[in-house]
Motif scaffolding. Sequence first.
Motif, PDB file in Angstrom:
ATOM      1  N   LEU A 190      -5.558  -0.772   3.854  1.00  0.00           N
ATOM      2  CA  LEU A 190      -4.227  -0.882   4.450  1.00  0.00           C
ATOM      3  C   LEU A 190      -4.211  -1.862   5.623  1.00  0.00           C
ATOM      4  CD1 LEU A 190      -2.792   2.758   4.455  1.00  0.00           C
ATOM      5  CD2 LEU A 190      -1.905   0.771   3.228  1.00  0.00           C
ATOM      6  N   ASP A 266       5.129  -4.267   1.958  1.00  0.00           N
ATOM      7  CA  ASP A 266       4.516  -3.843   0.695  1.00  0.00           C
ATOM      8  C   ASP A 266       4.350  -5.016  -0.262  1.00  0.00           C
ATOM      9  OD1 ASP A 266       4.173  -1.278   1.463  1.00  0.00           O
ATOM     10  OD2 ASP A 266       5.567  -0.374   0.041  1.00  0.00           O
ATOM     11  N   TYR A 273      -3.577  -7.978  -2.330  1.00  0.00           N
ATOM     12  CA  TYR A 273      -4.432  -7.220  -3.240  1.00  0.00           C
ATOM     13  C   TYR A 273      -4.655  -7.976  -4.554  1.00  0.00           C
ATOM     14  CZ  TYR A 273      -3.608  -3.117  -0.233  1.00  0.00           C
ATOM     15  OH  TYR A 273      -3.552  -2.237   0.823  1.00  0.00           O
ATOM     16  N   PRO A 423       0.397  -0.737  -3.103  1.00  0.00           N
ATOM     17  CA  PRO A 423      -0.236  -0.040  -1.973  1.00  0.00           C
ATOM     18  C   PRO A 423       0.334   1.362  -1.790  1.00  0.00           C
ATOM     19  CG  PRO A 423       1.344  -1.670  -1.189  1.00  0.00           C
ATOM     20  CD  PRO A 423       1.250  -1.851  -2.669  1.00  0.00           C
ATOM     21  N   THR A 432      -5.249   1.926  -4.141  1.00  0.00           N
ATOM     22  CA  THR A 432      -3.932   1.552  -4.643  1.00  0.00           C
ATOM     23  C   THR A 432      -3.555   2.525  -5.758  1.00  0.00           C
ATOM     24  OG1 THR A 432      -5.050   0.005  -6.115  1.00  0.00           O
ATOM     25  CG2 THR A 432      -4.110  -0.895  -4.082  1.00  0.00           C
TER      26      THR A 432
END
Length: 816
Positions: A190, A266, A273, A423, A432
């Motif tokens: 995170l 996000d 990611y 996420p 995730t």
Amino acid sequence: MTSTDVRTDAEDSGPSGYAAARLRLLQEGARSGPPRRSALAELTDDWLAGLFGAGATEPRGVSLVAVGGYGRGELSPRSDLDLLLLHDGSDEQAVAALADRIWYPVWDLGLALDHSVRTPAEARKTAGEDLKVQLGLLDARHIAGDLGLTAGLRTSVLADWRNQAPKRLPELQELCAERAERQGELQYLLEPDLKEARGGLRDATALRAVAASWLADAPREGLADARRRLLDVRDALHLSTGRATDRLALQEQDQVAAELGLLDADTLLRQVYEAARVISYASDVTWREVGRVLRSRAVRPRLRAMLGGGKPAPERSPLAEGVVEQDGEVVLARAARPERDPVLPLRAAAAAAQAGLPLSLHAVRRLAATARPLSTPWPAEAREQLVTLLGSGRPTVDVWEALEAEGLITHLLPDWERVRCRPQRNAVHIWTVDRHLIETAVQASEMTRRVHRPDLLLVAALLHDIGKGWPGDHSVAGEIIVKDVAARIGFDRDDVAVLSTLVRHHLLLVDTATRRDLEDPATVRSVADAVGSPGTLELLHALTEADALATGPAAWSSWRASLVSELVQRVDALFAGDEPEEPEPGETSAEQERLAIEAFRTGGPVLSLRAQTEAPAEETDDKADPEPLGVELLIAVPDQAGVLPAVAGVLAMHRLTVRTAELRSFDLPDGVEGSVLLLNWRVAAEYGSLPQAARLRADLVRALDGSLDITGRLAERDAAHPRRRGVVAPPPRVTVAPAASRHATVIEVRAQDAPGLLHRIGRALEDAHVRVRSAHVSTLGANAVDAFYVTGPKGAPLPGDEAASVARKLEETLRG
């Protein structure tokens, strides 16, 4: 203003001109990404070249060289300048003066500088001793001075790297592994470090070094774009914070997202990611290829000697139809025809996972490029191969990631796209959404012997959070999605109904067990009505445990496991025809009765602490220590106002975490006026050892008589040691659970956990003139989810409007 204009300004006006030109360049809204990084490097080159040639005489036998990220021509707004002043050793005094002429203006502007002064021989020697130096020199780029000197160093450094690759690459791989262990995986964090975490910019640089060795190469598709995206995020992070940082902290993510023109934080994290996943997968494939090549080189001379020359054909061992093992990887058989065999991708994946081997990059790409879509519903073999893949345990993860890297997962399961790289902004979750689903399947694979339908358990594990990509309650959305997905996979109507029930109610057991009174028949009946059958209950029990274990260490414990097991046993008994009995009011143990009488006799609180443990599981060593379930705290106190907030406050002062709390009145023997409150709590030390019972009792006496200011003490402690928070916590929410109990009104509190929270809730309920019959306290990470069974002064449930008023006032108190 053009980049040429910017460079001219810098050349004309010296360091201050460079600073102004640099600032204008960074403030240009129209230029960002690679063009801005290249322009900044070019601007800096021109300035440094000007400093290099600003002396009275032209330096000879000296060159200024950019290395590392600057050498690649990629300067982020706050990047270090990595510089090497290379010289032939003929005039060291002149070189020292030249170094001062360059370094000091850089420092005067406040720019971070990583510098060195070396001859080519010294540079090669240092590179041979220090892998990081050698990696930096692989990107050496000439800025000013003797071009031949720089070119000679580049040629020799690259030759050294290629000659020493069999030795240096394992060192580099170990360095990457140590960094990954220390920094974690970028694609799940995170607050990730864009440079140091696994899958970050350091790994992208390592892949360039492997390619430069000519020993192996990374899969290039998407790799440059992934690296560019991470660099773009780092640029935005530098600009929004004004600092040279690579850590994408929570409080900066919205600003960085806005800088990049993205919808929200996000969206930003999901892009990070996705990029990290590409780099991580490329790293896995590349290091596997490096190992294969190095093993082959070690074995080949011996084989040639034995066989008299020639290259032996690789051995191929059959694994499944169209699938073979070759050189430690799973590849397609020569006769395999993916364009005619739509089940082959799942068959190959299942065979690889069962054998604990990786799927070769070539095989996955061929399958992705040529495999035909499956018919609807899937053929039985396809469904069986999916179940086999999911039931293979830990190897499933790597195989699934290989399929996903080439788009095969979303080809098979289109609904997967919404949860891919999504996420989860909850400290309890360490993955995730998509990785959590795979981890749940891994955990469920160890429970397949506990259930009659392991296939339904594994598929439910894979799909239980599939609704998290949609608005609203993810369990409700997931129920709708799984009905369609399960039918497409080929399950019959009854199985589809079971799977949809499992997804809809995958949180039911743990929520009920930790927030409801298990002695209340209404609790047991509500679960039985929702689940519907013993078989579904069996599956739901296993899914609950697998889901919690795959979430993170804060989501499961022996305490939660024991509560869920107790609930399942009660529901199972109801399915078997054993109607739950109404609990007897005032039923007490001998220990509770003894404490109650002593409290009445002394007129003050009495208590006892007793550790509770869980016996070791049957399959563990008999000598294993039992796992602690917490400490049972029994308290008896003459009935009076303020008992709940007083006890909760004292426990908070002593840093004791409350897991469950039950309060009820004890009827004294006939002829004795008055009553005693019994409190049965399960607590655990936040850290350190438990306080002594005598000290707890002394503080409780003071809290009840008003001489101990609990609220003030807790406030002082918070002020002395304020807790850091990356983001503002969402506001607390207090609701009334409808029809949760026939005996009491159930008020649910969801709030940010904090020392003294239960004390504040208790005071608010006391102020509302309601009695707390029992409390069920659950803490998940930073979130407290508590349920309070309350009644009016006469012991009856609260009327609807009064219950709503109490909930509203409690919420207002917690928000204040």
